[in-house]
Design a protein around this motif. Structure first.
Motif, PDB file in Angstrom:
ATOM      1  N   LEU A 170      14.175 -26.226   0.631  1.00 14.35           N
ATOM      2  CA  LEU A 170      14.864 -25.444   1.654  1.00 14.35           C
ATOM      3  C   LEU A 170      13.997 -25.230   2.889  1.00 14.35           C
ATOM      4  O   LEU A 170      12.793 -24.982   2.787  1.00 14.35           O
ATOM      5  CB  LEU A 170      15.267 -24.074   1.097  1.00 14.35           C
ATOM      6  N   THR A 171      14.630 -25.312   4.050  1.00 14.51           N
ATOM      7  CA  THR A 171      13.975 -24.911   5.291  1.00 14.51           C
ATOM      8  C   THR A 171      14.498 -23.559   5.776  1.00 14.51           C
ATOM      9  O   THR A 171      13.880 -22.918   6.615  1.00 14.51           O
ATOM     10  CB  THR A 171      14.199 -25.958   6.398  1.00 14.51           C
ATOM     11  N   ARG A 172      15.650 -23.159   5.225  1.00 13.21           N
ATOM     12  CA  ARG A 172      16.237 -21.882   5.630  1.00 13.21           C
ATOM     13  C   ARG A 172      16.913 -21.225   4.427  1.00 13.21           C
ATOM     14  O   ARG A 172      17.578 -21.902   3.645  1.00 13.21           O
ATOM     15  CB  ARG A 172      17.256 -22.096   6.746  1.00 13.21           C
ATOM     16  N   LEU A 173      16.738 -19.917   4.291  1.00 17.02           N
ATOM     17  CA  LEU A 173      17.328 -19.179   3.174  1.00 17.02           C
ATOM     18  C   LEU A 173      17.813 -17.822   3.660  1.00 17.02           C
ATOM     19  O   LEU A 173      17.075 -17.090   4.329  1.00 17.02           O
ATOM     20  CB  LEU A 173      16.302 -18.996   2.054  1.00 17.02           C
ATOM     21  N   ARG A 174      19.056 -17.513   3.318  1.00 14.66           N
ATOM     22  CA  ARG A 174      19.598 -16.177   3.565  1.00 14.66           C
ATOM     23  C   ARG A 174      19.993 -15.579   2.223  1.00 14.66           C
ATOM     24  O   ARG A 174      20.708 -16.205   1.438  1.00 14.66           O
ATOM     25  CB  ARG A 174      20.820 -16.225   4.485  1.00 14.66           C
ATOM     26  N   VAL A 175      19.534 -14.375   1.947  1.00 17.72           N
ATOM     27  CA  VAL A 175      19.795 -13.700   0.675  1.00 17.72           C
ATOM     28  C   VAL A 175      20.419 -12.345   0.967  1.00 17.72           C
ATOM     29  O   VAL A 175      19.924 -11.593   1.810  1.00 17.72           O
ATOM     30  CB  VAL A 175      18.499 -13.527  -0.147  1.00 17.72           C
ATOM     31  N   GLU A 176      21.498 -12.030   0.250  1.00 20.16           N
ATOM     32  CA  GLU A 176      22.224 -10.784   0.477  1.00 20.16           C
ATOM     33  C   GLU A 176      22.432 -10.029  -0.831  1.00 20.16           C
ATOM     34  O   GLU A 176      22.707 -10.625  -1.867  1.00 20.16           O
ATOM     35  CB  GLU A 176      23.590 -11.097   1.106  1.00 20.16           C
ATOM     36  N   SER A 177      22.253  -8.706  -0.782  1.00 20.14           N
ATOM     37  CA  SER A 177      22.581  -7.808  -1.897  1.00 20.14           C
ATOM     38  C   SER A 177      21.835  -8.162  -3.178  1.00 20.14           C
ATOM     39  O   SER A 177      22.422  -8.354  -4.234  1.00 20.14           O
ATOM     40  CB  SER A 177      24.099  -7.817  -2.155  1.00 20.14           C
ATOM     41  N   VAL A 178      20.516  -8.230  -3.071  1.00 16.76           N
ATOM     42  CA  VAL A 178      19.678  -8.618  -4.213  1.00 16.76           C
ATOM     43  C   VAL A 178      18.536  -7.630  -4.380  1.00 16.76           C
ATOM     44  O   VAL A 178      17.890  -7.243  -3.405  1.00 16.76           O
ATOM     45  CB  VAL A 178      19.109 -10.037  -4.017  1.00 16.76           C
ATOM     46  N   THR A 179      18.315  -7.191  -5.602  1.00 18.86           N
ATOM     47  CA  THR A 179      17.117  -6.439  -5.948  1.00 18.86           C
ATOM     48  C   THR A 179      16.125  -7.394  -6.572  1.00 18.86           C
ATOM     49  O   THR A 179      16.426  -8.061  -7.560  1.00 18.86           O
ATOM     50  CB  THR A 179      17.424  -5.315  -6.952  1.00 18.86           C
ATOM     51  N   LEU A 180      14.955  -7.472  -5.980  1.00 21.54           N
ATOM     52  CA  LEU A 180      13.875  -8.297  -6.515  1.00 21.54           C
ATOM     53  C   LEU A 180      12.857  -7.353  -7.138  1.00 21.54           C
ATOM     54  O   LEU A 180      12.211  -6.579  -6.437  1.00 21.54           O
ATOM     55  CB  LEU A 180      13.246  -9.139  -5.401  1.00 21.54           C
TER      56      LEU A 180
END
Length: 310
Positions: A170-180
């Motif tokens: 990946l060169t780009r990543l969008r992450v939504e509504s996540v608990t890490l």
């Protein structure tokens, strides 16, 4: 007319397919044997779960009825999984894909989507100049509970662990509504994306408990970081030698820490900060905030309060 179209050379037919929805391009390949190999040769592949979901809604409005008990999100995810497999399994690997964009929900079906990308990379069938995942929770961000974001976090970690090549590419990543869970898990997930240049986090947090945690960032290739409505006490830019732009919007207040901490960011040029602000917010002193960010050329600040001073 159909026979005349089929007589056209591949480059002309590809030019036609570029102008239609990918789902329609796949259907064309199923209906016409002459076109079967063409979707896999498209230079740009956009697999958008929102588009597939809208298609289902449009079909329903046109008088079709769905008998499946699966949710619209599940059906849309499955449609993306089938499309990804159909296209990437037929990819020859002779030409690189200019752009791959895959948007999907964090559900059980998402493993099929990511695995198709991972398998294509492993087999040499696919090479990407730009590759992006947009990873979303099944519910809208404002509707997610703590249990939802925890489940999303576990599923994301499972995807990264099971399909490391897909995330490494990946060169780009969008992450939504996540608990890490905890800083170590954050580091492990992001470290797997070794070529990642742009990272966007929306409505995420880094801790499983009630205490707000810091998000520590270290990456050799990151050029842009966007943090939006995330529950981090601060974003610590510890070591990002290529970072050019960072934004932190609608952050949660801390009585002791600023929204951003600048470590080794020699290329940083643009900083964007915005928040509604409340009386509980710590007054932001720009002289302290920017002490280690001497190369900034653009500072954009949107504050709906007076909690800022020089």
């Amino acid at each position: 007319m159909a026979d005349r179209l089929s007589e056209l050379p591949d480059d002309v037919l590809l030019s036609i397919l570029k102008r239609v929805d990918l789902r329609d391009a796949i259907r064309t390949a199923i209906l016409a044997k002459r076109w079967r190999h063409l979707p896999a040769a498209l230079p740009d592949i956009v697999l958008d779960v929102l588009s597939f979901r809208k298609k289902q809604d449009d079909d329903h409005q046109d008088g079709f009825t769905f008998t499946s008990r699966l949710s619209r999100e599940a059906r849309a995810n499955l449609a993306v999984a089938h499309a990804a497999k159909a296209i990437l399994a037929r990819r020859s690997g002779e030409h690189a894909i200019d752009r791959l964009l895959v948007r999907f929900y964090l559900r059980a079906e998402s493993i099929g989507i990511v695995r198709s990308v991972d398998d294509a990379i492993a087999s040499g069938r696919a090479r990407f100049r730009e590759a992006a995942f947009d990873v979303r929770g099944e519910k809208r961000a404002l509707e997610c509970t703590g249990r939802d974001t925890l489940a999303n976090g576990r599923r994301l970690a499972s995807l990264v662990g099971g399909c490391p090549r897909a995330f490494a590419g990946l060169t780009r990543l969008r992450v939504e509504s996540v608990t890490l869970r905890g800083s170590n898990d954050v580091a492990n997930v992001l470290a797997a994306c070794e070529n990642l240049e742009i990272l966007s986090l929306h409505s995420c947090d880094a801790s499983a408990g009630s205490n707000v945690a810091a998000l520590e960032m270290e990456h050799p290739r990151r050029v842009r970081l966007d943090v939006d409505a995330c529950d981090f006490e601060t974003v610590d830019l510890k070591w990002l030698p290529r970072l050019v732009q960072v934004s932190n919007n609608i952050w949660f207040p801390s009585r002791t820490l600023p929204p951003l901490v600048f470590g080794h960011v020699p290329q940083l040029r643009t900083v964007i900060l915005s928040t509604v602000g409340t009386v509980n917010y710590r007054t932001l002193k720009l002289s302290e905030l920017l002490v280690n960010a001497t190369g900034i050329r653009t500072l954009q600040m949107i504050f709906e309060s007076e909690k800022v001073c020089m």
